[in-house]
Design an enzyme around this catalytic site. Structure first.
Site, PDB file in Angstrom:
ATOM      1  CG  ASP A  66     -37.440 -21.530 -63.166  1.00 12.36           C
ATOM      2  OD1 ASP A  66     -38.577 -21.120 -62.839  1.00 12.36           O
ATOM      3  OD2 ASP A  66     -36.727 -22.198 -62.397  1.00 12.36           O
ATOM      4  CG  ASP A  75     -32.065 -22.604 -61.708  1.00 11.06           C
ATOM      5  OD1 ASP A  75     -31.661 -23.605 -62.323  1.00 11.06           O
ATOM      6  OD2 ASP A  75     -33.001 -22.641 -60.893  1.00 11.06           O
TER       7      ASP A  75
HETATM    8  N1  ATP Z   1     -22.731 -19.390 -58.573  1.00  8.75           N
HETATM    9  C1  ATP Z   1     -23.359 -19.340 -57.396  1.00  8.75           C
HETATM   10  N2  ATP Z   1     -22.822 -18.654 -56.373  1.00  8.75           N
HETATM   11  C2  ATP Z   1     -23.437 -18.596 -55.177  1.00  8.75           C
HETATM   12  N3  ATP Z   1     -24.599 -19.210 -54.897  1.00  8.75           N
HETATM   13  C3  ATP Z   1     -25.192 -19.923 -55.869  1.00  8.75           C
HETATM   14  C4  ATP Z   1     -24.602 -20.021 -57.167  1.00  8.75           C
HETATM   15  N4  ATP Z   1     -25.400 -20.803 -57.934  1.00  8.75           N
HETATM   16  C5  ATP Z   1     -26.438 -21.156 -57.153  1.00  8.75           C
HETATM   17  N5  ATP Z   1     -26.329 -20.641 -55.909  1.00  8.75           N
HETATM   18  C6  ATP Z   1     -27.260 -20.814 -54.789  1.00  8.75           C
HETATM   19  O1  ATP Z   1     -27.869 -22.082 -54.884  1.00  8.75           O
HETATM   20  C7  ATP Z   1     -29.283 -21.959 -55.042  1.00  8.75           C
HETATM   21  C8  ATP Z   1     -29.775 -22.984 -56.038  1.00  8.75           C
HETATM   22  O2  ATP Z   1     -29.184 -22.797 -57.311  1.00  8.75           O
HETATM   23  P1  ATP Z   1     -30.022 -22.948 -58.642  1.00  8.75           P
HETATM   24  O3  ATP Z   1     -31.146 -21.980 -58.649  1.00  8.75           O
HETATM   25  O4  ATP Z   1     -29.065 -22.908 -59.766  1.00  8.75           O
HETATM   26  O5  ATP Z   1     -30.522 -24.425 -58.460  1.00  8.75           O
HETATM   27  P2  ATP Z   1     -31.980 -25.057 -58.429  1.00  8.75           P
HETATM   28  O6  ATP Z   1     -33.033 -24.034 -58.263  1.00  8.75           O
HETATM   29  O7  ATP Z   1     -31.935 -26.198 -57.520  1.00  8.75           O
HETATM   30  O8  ATP Z   1     -31.916 -25.534 -59.918  1.00  8.75           O
HETATM   31  P3  ATP Z   1     -32.772 -26.479 -60.804  1.00  8.75           P
HETATM   32  O9  ATP Z   1     -34.074 -25.763 -61.024  1.00  8.75           O
HETATM   33  O10 ATP Z   1     -31.947 -26.587 -62.053  1.00  8.75           O
HETATM   34  O11 ATP Z   1     -32.894 -27.770 -60.059  1.00  8.75           O
HETATM   35  C9  ATP Z   1     -29.505 -20.531 -55.503  1.00  8.75           C
HETATM   36  O12 ATP Z   1     -30.741 -20.029 -55.090  1.00  8.75           O
HETATM   37  C10 ATP Z   1     -28.366 -19.789 -54.844  1.00  8.75           C
HETATM   38  O13 ATP Z   1     -28.723 -19.424 -53.545  1.00  8.75           O
HETATM   39 MG    MG Z   2     -33.214 -21.919 -58.690  1.00  4.49          MG
END
Ligand code: ATP
Ligand code: MG
Length: 263
Positions: A193, A210
Protein backbone atom coordinates in the site's frame (compact mmCIF):
# COMPACT_ATOMS: atom_id res chain seq x y z
CA UNK A 1 -22.11 -8.14 45.96
CA UNK A 2 -22.16 -11.30 43.87
CA UNK A 3 -19.00 -12.50 42.19
CA UNK A 4 -20.09 -11.39 38.75
CA UNK A 5 -21.08 -7.96 40.03
CA UNK A 6 -17.78 -7.71 41.81
CA UNK A 7 -15.92 -8.53 38.62
CA UNK A 8 -17.95 -6.03 36.67
CA UNK A 9 -17.33 -3.28 39.14
CA UNK A 10 -13.63 -4.10 39.06
CA UNK A 11 -13.81 -3.84 35.28
CA UNK A 12 -15.57 -0.51 35.56
CA UNK A 13 -12.85 0.80 37.81
CA UNK A 14 -10.22 -0.32 35.30
CA UNK A 15 -12.08 1.33 32.46
CA UNK A 16 -12.40 4.51 34.50
CA UNK A 17 -8.68 4.37 35.19
CA UNK A 18 -7.99 4.00 31.48
CA UNK A 19 -10.26 6.94 30.71
CA UNK A 20 -8.47 9.09 33.27
CA UNK A 21 -5.26 8.52 31.38
CA UNK A 22 -6.83 10.24 28.42
CA UNK A 23 -6.23 13.92 28.88
CA UNK A 24 -8.76 16.69 28.33
CA UNK A 25 -12.53 16.51 28.52
CA UNK A 26 -12.92 16.55 24.78
CA UNK A 27 -10.41 13.76 24.16
CA UNK A 28 -12.02 11.75 26.93
CA UNK A 29 -15.40 12.17 25.28
CA UNK A 30 -14.00 11.12 21.91
CA UNK A 31 -12.42 8.10 23.54
CA UNK A 32 -15.62 7.08 25.28
CA UNK A 33 -17.60 7.34 22.08
CA UNK A 34 -15.04 5.76 19.82
CA UNK A 35 -13.53 3.01 21.93
CA UNK A 36 -15.43 0.05 23.19
CA UNK A 37 -14.84 -1.47 26.61
CA UNK A 38 -12.46 -4.08 25.25
CA UNK A 39 -10.25 -1.36 23.76
CA UNK A 40 -10.29 0.68 26.97
CA UNK A 41 -9.23 -2.44 28.87
CA UNK A 42 -6.42 -3.02 26.38
CA UNK A 43 -5.26 0.57 26.89
CA UNK A 44 -5.51 0.03 30.63
CA UNK A 45 -3.29 -3.02 30.34
CA UNK A 46 -0.70 -1.17 28.23
CA UNK A 47 -0.71 1.62 30.81
CA UNK A 48 -0.24 -0.93 33.61
CA UNK A 49 2.67 -2.50 31.79
CA UNK A 50 4.28 0.93 31.67
CA UNK A 51 4.09 1.25 27.90
CA UNK A 52 1.72 4.22 27.79
CA UNK A 53 1.57 6.87 30.46
CA UNK A 54 -0.89 9.25 28.89
CA UNK A 55 -2.94 9.67 25.75
CA UNK A 56 -3.42 13.31 24.92
CA UNK A 57 -4.69 13.97 21.46
CA UNK A 58 -5.73 12.76 18.09
CA UNK A 59 -3.39 12.56 15.10
CA UNK A 60 -5.89 11.05 12.73
CA UNK A 61 -9.36 9.60 13.04
CA UNK A 62 -10.79 7.23 10.49
CA UNK A 63 -13.42 4.67 9.77
CA UNK A 64 -11.02 1.81 10.36
CA UNK A 65 -8.29 3.11 12.64
CA UNK A 66 -7.54 6.06 14.90
CA UNK A 67 -4.03 7.25 15.60
CA UNK A 68 -3.57 9.03 18.92
CA UNK A 69 -0.66 10.89 20.45
CA UNK A 70 0.66 9.63 23.72
CA UNK A 71 3.55 9.75 26.13
CA UNK A 72 5.55 6.85 27.45
CA UNK A 73 6.69 6.47 31.05
CA UNK A 74 9.92 8.30 30.27
CA UNK A 75 8.05 11.20 28.67
CA UNK A 76 8.87 10.08 25.14
CA UNK A 77 6.19 10.89 22.55
CA UNK A 78 4.29 7.95 21.10
CA UNK A 79 1.87 7.22 18.29
CA UNK A 80 -0.89 4.81 19.32
CA UNK A 81 -2.75 3.22 16.42
CA UNK A 82 -6.09 1.77 17.46
CA UNK A 83 -8.03 -0.34 15.01
CA UNK A 84 -11.80 -0.34 15.23
CA UNK A 85 -13.05 -3.86 15.33
CA UNK A 86 -16.71 -3.29 14.45
CA UNK A 87 -16.33 -1.49 11.14
CA UNK A 88 -13.65 -3.59 9.48
CA UNK A 89 -14.22 -5.52 6.32
CA UNK A 90 -12.33 -8.61 7.38
CA UNK A 91 -12.57 -10.33 4.01
CA UNK A 92 -10.50 -7.54 2.47
CA UNK A 93 -7.90 -8.02 5.21
CA UNK A 94 -7.77 -11.78 4.74
CA UNK A 95 -6.43 -11.23 1.23
CA UNK A 96 -3.18 -10.06 2.85
CA UNK A 97 -3.16 -12.63 5.67
CA UNK A 98 -3.93 -15.82 3.78
CA UNK A 99 -0.86 -16.67 1.76
CA UNK A 100 1.49 -15.23 4.38
CA UNK A 101 3.06 -18.29 6.03
CA UNK A 102 3.57 -16.41 9.27
CA UNK A 103 -0.15 -16.27 9.98
CA UNK A 104 -1.51 -19.67 9.19
CA UNK A 105 -4.77 -20.86 10.72
CA UNK A 106 -6.21 -17.50 11.73
CA UNK A 107 -9.73 -17.80 13.11
CA UNK A 108 -12.34 -16.41 10.77
CA UNK A 109 -13.87 -13.87 13.16
CA UNK A 110 -13.57 -10.14 12.63
CA UNK A 111 -11.95 -9.76 16.02
CA UNK A 112 -9.20 -12.32 15.49
CA UNK A 113 -8.52 -11.03 11.98
CA UNK A 114 -8.09 -7.48 13.30
CA UNK A 115 -5.82 -8.70 16.11
CA UNK A 116 -3.73 -10.60 13.56
CA UNK A 117 -3.59 -7.45 11.42
CA UNK A 118 -2.07 -5.52 14.31
CA UNK A 119 0.43 -8.26 15.13
CA UNK A 120 1.33 -8.40 11.44
CA UNK A 121 2.01 -4.67 11.33
CA UNK A 122 4.23 -4.94 14.40
CA UNK A 123 6.21 -7.88 12.97
CA UNK A 124 6.55 -6.14 9.61
CA UNK A 125 7.89 -3.00 11.26
CA UNK A 126 10.47 -5.05 13.18
CA UNK A 127 11.60 -6.72 9.97
CA UNK A 128 11.76 -3.44 8.07
CA UNK A 129 13.82 -1.85 10.81
CA UNK A 130 16.28 -4.77 10.84
CA UNK A 131 16.61 -4.41 7.09
CA UNK A 132 17.63 -0.78 7.48
CA UNK A 133 14.39 0.78 6.32
CA UNK A 134 13.27 3.87 8.24
CA UNK A 135 9.93 3.15 9.89
CA UNK A 136 8.60 4.31 13.28
CA UNK A 137 10.14 2.09 15.95
CA UNK A 138 7.55 -0.49 17.02
CA UNK A 139 7.23 -0.49 20.82
CA UNK A 140 4.37 -2.80 21.80
CA UNK A 141 1.11 -4.27 20.60
CA UNK A 142 -1.86 -5.87 22.19
CA UNK A 143 -5.16 -6.89 20.62
CA UNK A 144 -6.21 -4.00 18.36
CA UNK A 145 -3.66 -1.47 19.67
CA UNK A 146 -0.18 -0.80 18.30
CA UNK A 147 2.24 1.53 20.09
CA UNK A 148 5.13 3.02 18.14
CA UNK A 149 7.57 5.86 18.00
CA UNK A 150 5.99 9.22 17.20
CA UNK A 151 7.37 10.66 13.97
CA UNK A 152 7.14 14.42 14.27
CA UNK A 153 8.62 17.56 15.70
CA UNK A 154 7.57 18.62 19.17
CA UNK A 155 3.84 18.13 19.19
CA UNK A 156 3.47 18.26 15.42
CA UNK A 157 3.25 14.98 13.53
CA UNK A 158 5.43 14.84 10.43
CA UNK A 159 3.54 15.61 7.21
CA UNK A 160 2.83 13.00 4.56
CA UNK A 161 5.00 13.12 1.44
CA UNK A 162 1.75 14.07 -0.36
CA UNK A 163 1.74 17.40 1.51
CA UNK A 164 5.35 18.52 1.17
CA UNK A 165 7.36 19.85 -1.71
CA UNK A 166 10.45 17.65 -2.00
CA UNK A 167 13.59 19.76 -2.07
CA UNK A 168 15.76 17.15 -3.73
CA UNK A 169 13.40 14.84 -5.62
CA UNK A 170 16.30 12.95 -7.14
CA UNK A 171 17.80 12.05 -3.77
CA UNK A 172 14.39 11.23 -2.36
CA UNK A 173 13.65 8.97 -5.33
CA UNK A 174 16.81 6.99 -4.79
CA UNK A 175 16.16 6.79 -1.08
CA UNK A 176 12.62 5.44 -1.52
CA UNK A 177 13.78 3.00 -4.17
CA UNK A 178 16.54 1.85 -1.82
CA UNK A 179 13.94 1.29 0.90
CA UNK A 180 11.78 -0.71 -1.47
CA UNK A 181 14.74 -2.87 -2.41
CA UNK A 182 15.83 -3.38 1.21
CA UNK A 183 12.25 -4.25 2.11
CA UNK A 184 12.11 -6.76 -0.73
CA UNK A 185 15.58 -8.27 -0.64
CA UNK A 186 16.54 -8.01 3.02
CA UNK A 187 13.23 -8.11 4.88
CA UNK A 188 11.55 -10.27 2.26
CA UNK A 189 8.47 -8.03 2.26
CA UNK A 190 6.30 -6.09 -0.15
CA UNK A 191 4.56 -3.07 1.40
CA UNK A 192 1.42 -3.48 -0.72
CA UNK A 193 0.00 0.00 0.00
CA UNK A 194 2.95 2.25 -0.71
CA UNK A 195 2.21 5.75 -1.90
CA UNK A 196 2.87 9.40 -1.00
CA UNK A 197 0.15 8.97 1.66
CA UNK A 198 2.08 6.32 3.59
CA UNK A 199 5.41 8.11 3.69
CA UNK A 200 6.01 10.72 6.39
CA UNK A 201 8.69 13.38 5.92
CA UNK A 202 10.82 14.52 8.84
CA UNK A 203 13.81 16.78 8.17
CA UNK A 204 13.93 15.65 4.56
CA UNK A 205 14.02 11.99 5.60
CA UNK A 206 11.23 9.69 4.46
CA UNK A 207 9.66 7.26 6.95
CA UNK A 208 7.55 4.42 5.65
CA UNK A 209 4.35 3.83 7.66
CA UNK A 210 1.21 1.72 7.56
CA UNK A 211 2.77 -1.73 7.21
CA UNK A 212 -0.20 -3.81 8.34
CA UNK A 213 -1.01 -5.11 4.87
CA UNK A 214 2.63 -5.80 3.90
CA UNK A 215 3.18 -9.43 2.87
CA UNK A 216 6.12 -11.81 2.58
CA UNK A 217 7.49 -12.09 -0.97
CA UNK A 218 6.29 -15.71 -1.05
CA UNK A 219 2.67 -14.53 -0.92
CA UNK A 220 0.99 -15.57 -4.20
CA UNK A 221 0.09 -11.94 -4.97
CA UNK A 222 3.34 -10.37 -3.80
CA UNK A 223 4.51 -9.51 -7.33
CA UNK A 224 1.16 -7.98 -8.18
CA UNK A 225 1.28 -5.87 -5.00
CA UNK A 226 4.85 -4.83 -5.79
CA UNK A 227 3.88 -3.69 -9.28
CA UNK A 228 1.11 -1.56 -7.78
CA UNK A 229 3.56 -0.01 -5.27
CA UNK A 230 6.00 0.73 -8.11
CA UNK A 231 3.22 2.27 -10.18
CA UNK A 232 2.16 4.54 -7.29
CA UNK A 233 5.69 5.74 -6.62
CA UNK A 234 6.42 6.18 -10.34
CA UNK A 235 3.28 8.29 -10.70
CA UNK A 236 4.36 10.41 -7.77
CA UNK A 237 7.93 10.98 -8.94
CA UNK A 238 6.95 11.53 -12.56
CA UNK A 239 6.09 15.17 -11.71
CA UNK A 240 9.75 15.76 -10.94
CA UNK A 241 11.86 13.20 -12.81
CA UNK A 242 11.90 10.83 -15.69
CA UNK A 243 11.07 7.40 -14.30
CA UNK A 244 10.61 4.00 -15.81
CA UNK A 245 8.49 1.43 -13.99
CA UNK A 246 10.25 -1.55 -15.56
CA UNK A 247 13.62 -0.20 -14.49
CA UNK A 248 12.36 0.46 -10.96
CA UNK A 249 11.01 -3.06 -10.70
CA UNK A 250 14.26 -4.58 -11.92
CA UNK A 251 16.26 -2.53 -9.46
CA UNK A 252 14.07 -3.44 -6.49
CA UNK A 253 14.09 -7.16 -7.23
CA UNK A 254 17.78 -7.40 -8.10
CA UNK A 255 18.91 -8.94 -4.83
CA UNK A 256 22.32 -10.19 -5.93
CA UNK A 257 24.27 -7.69 -3.90
CA UNK A 258 21.80 -7.46 -1.05
CA UNK A 259 21.95 -10.00 1.72
CA UNK A 260 18.62 -11.34 2.86
CA UNK A 261 18.02 -10.98 6.53
CA UNK A 262 16.44 -14.16 7.84
CA UNK A 263 14.18 -14.45 10.85
N1 ATP B 1 4.35 6.89 14.04
C1 ATP B 1 3.62 7.94 13.64
N2 ATP B 1 3.98 9.19 13.99
C2 ATP B 1 3.26 10.25 13.60
N3 ATP B 1 2.13 10.17 12.86
C3 ATP B 1 1.70 8.96 12.49
C4 ATP B 1 2.43 7.78 12.85
N4 ATP B 1 1.77 6.71 12.35
C5 ATP B 1 0.70 7.20 11.70
N5 ATP B 1 0.64 8.54 11.77
C6 ATP B 1 -0.38 9.42 11.19
O1 ATP B 1 -1.61 8.75 11.17
C7 ATP B 1 -2.08 8.59 9.83
C8 ATP B 1 -2.70 7.22 9.67
O2 ATP B 1 -1.76 6.19 9.92
P1 ATP B 1 -1.71 4.88 9.03
O3 ATP B 1 -1.44 5.25 7.61
O4 ATP B 1 -0.78 3.95 9.69
O5 ATP B 1 -3.17 4.37 9.23
P2 ATP B 1 -4.34 4.05 8.21
O6 ATP B 1 -4.07 4.59 6.86
O7 ATP B 1 -5.60 4.36 8.87
O8 ATP B 1 -4.07 2.50 8.23
P3 ATP B 1 -4.84 1.25 7.73
O9 ATP B 1 -4.76 1.30 6.23
O10 ATP B 1 -4.03 0.12 8.32
O11 ATP B 1 -6.22 1.34 8.29
C9 ATP B 1 -0.86 8.79 8.95
O12 ATP B 1 -1.19 9.31 7.70
C10 ATP B 1 -0.04 9.77 9.76
O13 ATP B 1 -0.45 11.07 9.49
MG1 MG C 1 -2.30 5.13 5.73
Amino acid sequence: MGRLEERLSRLDRKIDAARKRIKGVEDRQVATEVFDRATLLTLYDLANRGVIDLLYGVIKTGKEANVLKGYGKGGEPLAVKIHLVGTRNYRAMLKYIDGDYRFKGVKRSTRSVVYTWVKKEFKNMERALEAGVKVPMPIAYKNNVLVMEFIGKGEEPAPMLKHVFPEEPDRLYRKVLGYMRALYCRAGLVHADLSEYNILMRDGTPYIIDLSQAVVIEHPQAQEFLRADVRNMANYFRSYLEVDEGEMLRYITDCRRVKRWSM
